[in-house]
Design a protein around this motif. Structure first.
Motif, short mmCIF file in Angstrom:
data_model
loop_
_atom_site.label_atom_id
_atom_site.label_comp_id
_atom_site.label_asym_id
_atom_site.label_seq_id
_atom_site.Cartn_x
_atom_site.Cartn_y
_atom_site.Cartn_z
N ASP A 1 0.83 -1.21 0.00
CA ASP A 1 0.00 0.00 0.00
C ASP A 1 0.86 1.26 0.00
OD1 ASP A 1 -2.54 -1.20 -0.12
OD2 ASP A 1 -2.52 -1.57 2.04
N PRO B 1 -6.12 0.10 6.98
CA PRO B 1 -7.55 0.31 7.23
C PRO B 1 -7.94 0.30 8.70
CG PRO B 1 -7.18 -1.92 6.45
CD PRO B 1 -5.86 -1.20 6.36
N ASN C 1 -7.78 11.35 5.66
CA ASN C 1 -7.80 10.25 4.70
C ASN C 1 -7.88 10.72 3.24
OD1 ASN C 1 -7.71 7.76 6.25
ND2 ASN C 1 -9.64 8.49 7.15
N ARG D 1 -6.94 8.53 0.13
CA ARG D 1 -7.81 7.46 -0.36
C ARG D 1 -8.73 7.94 -1.47
NH1 ARG D 1 -9.79 3.67 4.39
NH2 ARG D 1 -10.25 2.36 2.60
N GLU E 1 -8.29 -0.25 -2.14
CA GLU E 1 -8.50 -0.42 -0.71
C GLU E 1 -7.21 -0.92 -0.05
OE1 GLU E 1 -11.15 0.24 1.38
OE2 GLU E 1 -11.78 1.33 -0.41
N SER F 1 -5.57 -5.25 4.98
CA SER F 1 -5.68 -5.34 6.44
C SER F 1 -4.34 -5.77 7.04
CB SER F 1 -6.76 -6.34 6.84
OG SER F 1 -6.32 -7.67 6.59
#
Length: 138
Positions: free
Chosen positions: A18, A42, A107, A110, A116, A119
């Motif tokens: 990410d 996230p 944020n 994003r 996305e 996790s």
């Protein structure tokens, strides 16, 4: 496992994939020029939560943790150097930073970069799978 009190500090871990996606996504992006953009995974969680999840992924169950207020940063950095390949100085710098909460408050990234974030559990699973493919011990 005995852990210091800083394991109650909240953080927002982010997968390397990410970080790379965000960096690549803002190169030459007009809306990102001159901006400070926060990045994080996230979920906001404590370091204790991270230890629980990592042990659950590796061992199939969380390792019992006992928080104690007496582990000094110096002692913690020696322990870290003993159980990982991180040197004492780097470990001390990392441990000193862990008493500061690091949670994303903005944020906007994003909306600028699609996708996305992964996790923490999935990032740990992928990292361990990568190490196993390389033949390293977990």
């Amino acid at each position: 496992m005995v852990v210091p009190k800083w394991t109650a500090t909240r953080t927002q871990p982010i997968a390397v994939d990410d970080v790379i996606r965000y960096l690549a996504g803002v190169i030459d992006l007009e809306g990102a020029i001159g901006e400070v953009l926060e990045i994080g995974g996230p979920e906001a969680m404590t370091y204790r939560d991270m230890l629980d999840i990592a042990s659950d992924v590796t061992a199939g169950h969380p390792v019992p943790l006992v928080s104690v207020p007496v582990l000094t940063p110096r002692l913690s950095s020696y322990w870290l150097a003993l159980v990982t390949d991180i040197d004492v100085t780097t470990g001390r710098n990392l441990i000193d930073s862990m008493s500061t909460e690091v949670v994303v408050t903005d944020n906007r990234i994003r909306t600028l970069v699609p996708g996305e974030p992964i996790s923490y559990r999935e990032a740990v699973r992928r990292a361990l799978a990568e190490r196993l493919q390389e033949g390293d011990e977990v």
